[in-house]
Scaffold this motif. Sequence first.
Motif, PDB file in Angstrom:
ATOM      1  N   UNK A 197     -16.203   5.808   3.103  1.00 23.65           N
ATOM      2  CA  UNK A 197     -17.012   4.889   3.906  1.00 23.65           C
ATOM      3  C   UNK A 197     -16.161   3.738   4.453  1.00 23.65           C
ATOM      4  N   UNK A 198     -14.868   3.754   4.130  1.00 20.57           N
ATOM      5  CA  UNK A 198     -13.990   2.686   4.589  1.00 20.57           C
ATOM      6  C   UNK A 198     -14.084   1.421   3.752  1.00 20.57           C
ATOM      7  N   UNK A 199     -14.670   1.519   2.595  1.00 21.08           N
ATOM      8  CA  UNK A 199     -14.820   0.365   1.697  1.00 21.08           C
ATOM      9  C   UNK A 199     -13.686   0.433   0.664  1.00 21.08           C
ATOM     10  N   UNK A 200     -12.498   0.065   1.117  1.00 17.76           N
ATOM     11  CA  UNK A 200     -11.283   0.301   0.355  1.00 17.76           C
ATOM     12  C   UNK A 200     -11.158  -0.556  -0.894  1.00 17.76           C
ATOM     13  N   UNK A 201     -11.581  -1.800  -0.850  1.00 18.46           N
ATOM     14  CA  UNK A 201     -11.476  -2.651  -2.039  1.00 18.46           C
ATOM     15  C   UNK A 201     -12.376  -2.130  -3.155  1.00 18.46           C
TER      16      UNK A 201
ATOM     17  N   UNK B 123     -13.344   0.985  -3.481  1.00 17.28           N
ATOM     18  CA  UNK B 123     -12.727   2.234  -3.915  1.00 17.28           C
ATOM     19  C   UNK B 123     -11.578   1.949  -4.883  1.00 17.28           C
ATOM     20  N   UNK B 124     -10.762   0.974  -4.530  1.00 12.82           N
ATOM     21  CA  UNK B 124      -9.630   0.604  -5.375  1.00 12.82           C
ATOM     22  C   UNK B 124     -10.106   0.166  -6.760  1.00 12.82           C
ATOM     23  N   UNK B 125     -11.167  -0.636  -6.813  1.00 16.49           N
ATOM     24  CA  UNK B 125     -11.728  -1.067  -8.107  1.00 16.49           C
ATOM     25  C   UNK B 125     -12.227   0.123  -8.918  1.00 16.49           C
ATOM     26  N   UNK B 126     -12.883   1.060  -8.246  1.00 17.42           N
ATOM     27  CA  UNK B 126     -13.369   2.252  -8.941  1.00 17.42           C
ATOM     28  C   UNK B 126     -12.212   3.099  -9.476  1.00 17.42           C
ATOM     29  N   UNK B 127     -11.173   3.259  -8.663  1.00 17.05           N
ATOM     30  CA  UNK B 127     -10.016   4.040  -9.113  1.00 17.05           C
ATOM     31  C   UNK B 127      -9.331   3.359 -10.293  1.00 17.05           C
ATOM     32  N   UNK B 128      -9.257   2.019 -10.268  1.00 15.72           N
ATOM     33  CA  UNK B 128      -8.661   1.283 -11.388  1.00 15.72           C
ATOM     34  C   UNK B 128      -9.481   1.484 -12.665  1.00 15.72           C
TER      35      UNK B 128
ATOM     36  N   UNK C 250      -4.739   7.838 -10.844  1.00 16.22           N
ATOM     37  CA  UNK C 250      -3.414   7.224 -10.721  1.00 16.22           C
ATOM     38  C   UNK C 250      -2.811   7.524  -9.353  1.00 16.22           C
ATOM     39  N   UNK C 251      -3.014   8.727  -8.880  1.00 15.88           N
ATOM     40  CA  UNK C 251      -2.496   9.105  -7.566  1.00 15.88           C
ATOM     41  C   UNK C 251      -3.212   8.349  -6.453  1.00 15.88           C
ATOM     42  N   UNK C 252      -4.520   8.140  -6.600  1.00 16.86           N
ATOM     43  CA  UNK C 252      -5.293   7.397  -5.598  1.00 16.86           C
ATOM     44  C   UNK C 252      -4.836   5.945  -5.550  1.00 16.86           C
ATOM     45  N   UNK C 253      -4.619   5.345  -6.714  1.00 18.81           N
ATOM     46  CA  UNK C 253      -4.152   3.955  -6.775  1.00 18.81           C
ATOM     47  C   UNK C 253      -2.782   3.838  -6.110  1.00 18.81           C
ATOM     48  N   UNK C 254      -1.892   4.766  -6.432  1.00 17.55           N
ATOM     49  CA  UNK C 254      -0.546   4.732  -5.854  1.00 17.55           C
ATOM     50  C   UNK C 254      -0.602   4.872  -4.333  1.00 17.55           C
ATOM     51  N   UNK C 255      -1.442   5.775  -3.847  1.00 17.71           N
ATOM     52  CA  UNK C 255      -1.575   5.944  -2.398  1.00 17.71           C
ATOM     53  C   UNK C 255      -2.066   4.653  -1.743  1.00 17.71           C
TER      54      UNK C 255
ATOM     55  N   UNK D 157      -1.894   1.539  -2.910  1.00 15.14           N
ATOM     56  CA  UNK D 157      -0.928   0.443  -3.042  1.00 15.14           C
ATOM     57  C   UNK D 157       0.317   0.670  -2.192  1.00 15.14           C
ATOM     58  N   UNK D 158       0.765   1.921  -2.103  1.00 14.77           N
ATOM     59  CA  UNK D 158       2.013   2.210  -1.407  1.00 14.77           C
ATOM     60  C   UNK D 158       1.846   2.455   0.090  1.00 14.77           C
ATOM     61  N   UNK D 159       0.682   2.955   0.490  1.00 17.55           N
ATOM     62  CA  UNK D 159       0.507   3.358   1.880  1.00 17.55           C
ATOM     63  C   UNK D 159      -0.604   2.600   2.589  1.00 17.55           C
ATOM     64  N   UNK D 160      -1.802   2.675   2.067  1.00 19.27           N
ATOM     65  CA  UNK D 160      -2.959   2.136   2.778  1.00 19.27           C
ATOM     66  C   UNK D 160      -2.904   0.621   2.933  1.00 19.27           C
ATOM     67  N   UNK D 161      -2.744  -0.107   1.836  1.00 22.16           N
ATOM     68  CA  UNK D 161      -2.763  -1.560   1.916  1.00 22.16           C
ATOM     69  C   UNK D 161      -1.594  -2.114   2.741  1.00 22.16           C
TER      70      UNK D 161
END
Length: 148
Positions: free
Chosen positions: A99-103, A105-110, A127-132, A134-138
């Motif tokens: 839905x484009x609600x990245x923050x 999503x990030x909290x849920x993945x954490x 862990x892979x979602x968090x890395x993606x 942190x490393x790419x999207x943000x």
Amino acid sequence: MDQAIVDCARPNTWENLKRLSPQSQKEWIKTNFNAILHTLTVLGEADHAPWNRIGYACINNNLYRDAELIYDELLKRSQKQRRDLGLPSYFRGIAHFLQGRFQEAYSDFKLAHQHDLQNKHFNNPSAQAIAYMEDTLFPTRETIKANQ
């Protein structure tokens, strides 16, 4: 294929959703969503299979808000019963991400990752979602903002 093969009051028939065309699946879920959610709440969270079957179907049919509601309810119930939080929070994160609600999503993945680590499950999809993110999207979003 007749939609009667899928009964919202009988979760054991939900496996038959995959026999329906994608459009029929989407219509069935949209039409029966409240009844499906009621059936899930009566069923409880002991067995995640029916929750996930409908949650996956929602995600696959671009019903991200419905998937979010399903996984949000499952997560609340799992927290109350002190059950597995990893999968419900991960899949709610997927629904938020789509839905484009990245923050959110990030909290849920954490949360999913924290639960995975407590259960000694390493290198899970969370862990892979968090890395993606942190490393790419943000960083990409920050670069775009800086260039505007």
